[in-house]
Scaffold this motif. Structure first.
Motif, PDB file in Angstrom:
ATOM      1  N   VAL A   1       0.828  -1.203   0.000  1.00 13.09           N
ATOM      2  CA  VAL A   1       0.000   0.000   0.000  1.00 13.09           C
ATOM      3  C   VAL A   1       0.866   1.258   0.000  1.00 13.09           C
ATOM      4  CG1 VAL A   1      -1.744   1.310   1.276  1.00 13.09           C
ATOM      5  CG2 VAL A   1      -1.891  -1.186   1.152  1.00 13.09           C
ATOM      6  N   LEU A   2       1.810   1.327   0.915  1.00  7.22           N
ATOM      7  CA  LEU A   2       2.698   2.480   1.016  1.00  7.22           C
ATOM      8  C   LEU A   2       4.058   2.027   1.532  1.00  7.22           C
ATOM      9  CD1 LEU A   2       3.029   5.582   0.799  1.00  7.22           C
ATOM     10  CD2 LEU A   2       2.378   5.703   3.218  1.00  7.22           C
ATOM     11  N   PRO A   3       5.025   1.831   0.626  1.00  5.50           N
ATOM     12  CA  PRO A   3       6.364   1.443   1.082  1.00  5.50           C
ATOM     13  C   PRO A   3       7.034   2.588   1.813  1.00  5.50           C
ATOM     14  CG  PRO A   3       6.367   1.856  -1.278  1.00  5.50           C
ATOM     15  CD  PRO A   3       4.938   1.948  -0.834  1.00  5.50           C
ATOM     16  N   SER A   4       7.949   2.246   2.691  1.00  4.79           N
ATOM     17  CA  SER A   4       8.682   3.271   3.433  1.00  4.79           C
ATOM     18  C   SER A   4       9.719   3.926   2.523  1.00  4.79           C
ATOM     19  CB  SER A   4       9.381   2.634   4.633  1.00  4.79           C
ATOM     20  OG  SER A   4      10.421   1.775   4.172  1.00  4.79           O
ATOM     21  N   PRO A   5      10.227   5.101   2.896  1.00  7.19           N
ATOM     22  CA  PRO A   5      11.285   5.729   2.095  1.00  7.19           C
ATOM     23  C   PRO A   5      12.500   4.822   1.902  1.00  7.19           C
ATOM     24  CG  PRO A   5      10.437   7.276   3.724  1.00  7.19           C
ATOM     25  CD  PRO A   5       9.808   5.953   4.013  1.00  7.19           C
ATOM     26  N   ALA A   6      12.833   4.037   2.926  1.00  5.77           N
ATOM     27  CA  ALA A   6      13.976   3.124   2.809  1.00  5.77           C
ATOM     28  C   ALA A   6      13.710   2.052   1.750  1.00  5.77           C
ATOM     29  CB  ALA A   6      14.266   2.480   4.154  1.00  5.77           C
ATOM     30  N   ASP A   7      12.456   1.543   1.695  1.00  4.21           N
ATOM     31  CA  ASP A   7      12.116   0.532   0.690  1.00  4.21           C
ATOM     32  C   ASP A   7      12.178   1.118  -0.725  1.00  4.21           C
ATOM     33  OD1 ASP A   7      11.701  -1.395   2.617  1.00  4.21           O
ATOM     34  OD2 ASP A   7       9.565  -0.918   2.829  1.00  4.21           O
ATOM     35  N   VAL A   8      11.716   2.355  -0.868  1.00  3.75           N
ATOM     36  CA  VAL A   8      11.758   3.008  -2.176  1.00  3.75           C
ATOM     37  C   VAL A   8      13.203   3.193  -2.630  1.00  3.75           C
ATOM     38  CG1 VAL A   8      11.229   5.150  -3.417  1.00  3.75           C
ATOM     39  CG2 VAL A   8       9.540   4.173  -1.857  1.00  3.75           C
ATOM     40  N   LEU A   9      14.056   3.656  -1.714  1.00  3.60           N
ATOM     41  CA  LEU A   9      15.469   3.839  -2.049  1.00  3.60           C
ATOM     42  C   LEU A   9      16.127   2.507  -2.388  1.00  3.60           C
ATOM     43  CD1 LEU A   9      17.920   5.726  -2.242  1.00  3.60           C
ATOM     44  CD2 LEU A   9      18.293   5.343   0.203  1.00  3.60           C
ATOM     45  N   ASP A  10      15.778   1.460  -1.644  1.00  2.00           N
ATOM     46  CA  ASP A  10      16.345   0.138  -1.909  1.00  2.00           C
ATOM     47  C   ASP A  10      15.937  -0.370  -3.290  1.00  2.00           C
ATOM     48  OD1 ASP A  10      17.633  -2.428  -1.080  1.00  2.00           O
ATOM     49  OD2 ASP A  10      15.582  -3.159  -1.273  1.00  2.00           O
ATOM     50  N   ALA A  11      14.665  -0.168  -3.661  1.00  6.26           N
ATOM     51  CA  ALA A  11      14.193  -0.599  -4.981  1.00  6.26           C
ATOM     52  C   ALA A  11      14.903   0.168  -6.091  1.00  6.26           C
ATOM     53  CB  ALA A  11      12.683  -0.398  -5.081  1.00  6.26           C
ATOM     54  N   PHE A  12      15.105   1.459  -5.867  1.00 12.90           N
ATOM     55  CA  PHE A  12      15.795   2.253  -6.887  1.00 12.90           C
ATOM     56  C   PHE A  12      17.243   1.807  -7.046  1.00 12.90           C
ATOM     57  CE2 PHE A  12      18.313   5.863  -8.329  1.00 12.90           C
ATOM     58  CZ  PHE A  12      17.638   6.179  -9.510  1.00 12.90           C
ATOM     59  N   LEU A  13      17.906   1.477  -5.948  1.00 12.13           N
ATOM     60  CA  LEU A  13      19.299   1.035  -6.019  1.00 12.13           C
ATOM     61  C   LEU A  13      19.438  -0.348  -6.658  1.00 12.13           C
ATOM     62  CD1 LEU A  13      20.618   2.257  -2.551  1.00 12.13           C
ATOM     63  CD2 LEU A  13      21.014   3.292  -4.796  1.00 12.13           C
TER      64      LEU A  13
ATOM     65  N   VAL B   1      17.258  -1.674  -9.092  1.00 11.88           N
ATOM     66  CA  VAL B   1      16.931  -1.661 -10.533  1.00 11.88           C
ATOM     67  C   VAL B   1      16.864  -0.217 -11.056  1.00 11.88           C
ATOM     68  CG1 VAL B   1      15.770  -3.888 -10.719  1.00 11.88           C
ATOM     69  CG2 VAL B   1      14.507  -1.906  -9.861  1.00 11.88           C
ATOM     70  N   PRO B   2      17.954   0.522 -10.975  1.00 14.41           N
ATOM     71  CA  PRO B   2      17.894   1.930 -11.413  1.00 14.41           C
ATOM     72  C   PRO B   2      17.655   2.079 -12.914  1.00 14.41           C
ATOM     73  CG  PRO B   2      20.156   1.283 -10.972  1.00 14.41           C
ATOM     74  CD  PRO B   2      19.285   0.159 -10.504  1.00 14.41           C
ATOM     75  N   GLY B   3      18.248   1.180 -13.708  1.00 15.48           N
ATOM     76  CA  GLY B   3      18.086   1.280 -15.159  1.00 15.48           C
ATOM     77  C   GLY B   3      16.647   1.103 -15.590  1.00 15.48           C
ATOM     78  N   TYR B   4      15.983   0.110 -15.005  1.00 14.72           N
ATOM     79  CA  TYR B   4      14.578  -0.148 -15.345  1.00 14.72           C
ATOM     80  C   TYR B   4      13.692   1.040 -14.959  1.00 14.72           C
ATOM     81  CZ  TYR B   4       9.881  -2.070 -15.010  1.00 14.72           C
ATOM     82  OH  TYR B   4       8.530  -2.262 -15.127  1.00 14.72           O
TER      83      TYR B   4
END
Length: 196
Positions: free
Chosen positions: A35-47, A49-52
């Motif tokens: 529903v709402l990931p934490s800022p840490a989860d968002v940063l982890d996802a970006f790190l 798969v940044p290219g995607y």
């Protein structure tokens, strides 16, 4: 120097406070990650798969800009035609109002059937969502030219083209830019509806 530091410091402090409130709300209310990931989860996802994510961001940006640009071009042409001719206004204004009343999300399945699952239905949806505010602002701005400017153009014996280019269009620019300001975020909403 201090004033410049404060100009950049306060927005950064506000951003930090918003991110902190976001992280705190996720923990306190035990919000599920889906529903709402934490800022840490968002940063982890970006790190991870940044290219995607960057590729998808570019694709989204292209759709938004293209839909907005087409809406501006079509809106300017039709808005000028409505403002320039009473007959055109009487013929097409009711159709535009009726079309604007149709929920755009209801058109998304039809666009997918007609155009497939590519970028075209997303661009068309962004165009449809942005179109009416642009037309309305252009037509409204051109028909609200101050009377004194029109009388000045007549006293100078300006042609209709000269009156439009030198008096009516410059006078309508504030209205037009308000319409563009309203339409721009709608293009992102329209792109999202087209995606669904």
């Amino acid at each position: 120097m201090l004033r410049r530091v404060m100009e950049f410091g306060w927005p950064l402090l506000g951003l930090a406070a918003a991110i902190g409130a976001w992280a705190l709300a996720v923990v306190v209310f035990d919000v599920p990650e889906i529903v709402l990931p934490s800022p840490a989860d968002v940063l982890d996802a970006f790190l991870r798969v940044p290219g995607y994510l960057l590729g998808e961001a570019v694709t989204t940006l292209v759709v938004i800009v293209l839909g907005f640009a087409l809406a501006v071009a079509a809106g300017l042409l039709i808005g000028v035609a409505i403002a320039a001719s009473r007959i055109v206004e009487l013929m097409f204004s009711p159709l535009l109002v009726a079309f604007n009343a149709v929920p755009k999300v209801a058109l998304a399945p039809l666009l997918v059937v007609w155009m497939g699952f590519g970028q075209q239905p997303k661009v068309v949806m962004a165009l449809l969502v942005c179109f009416f505010p642009v037309v309305l602002s252009v037509a409204g701005g051109l028909t609200s030219t101050p009377v004194e400017l029109v009388e000045l153009a007549r006293s100078l014996r300006a042609s209709r083209t000269q009156t439009f280019l030198r008096f009516r269009f410059p006078s309508a620019l504030p209205h037009i830019f308000v319409g563009l300001k309203v339409a721009m975020p709608l293009s992102a909403v329209g792109r999202r509806r087209g995606h669904r």
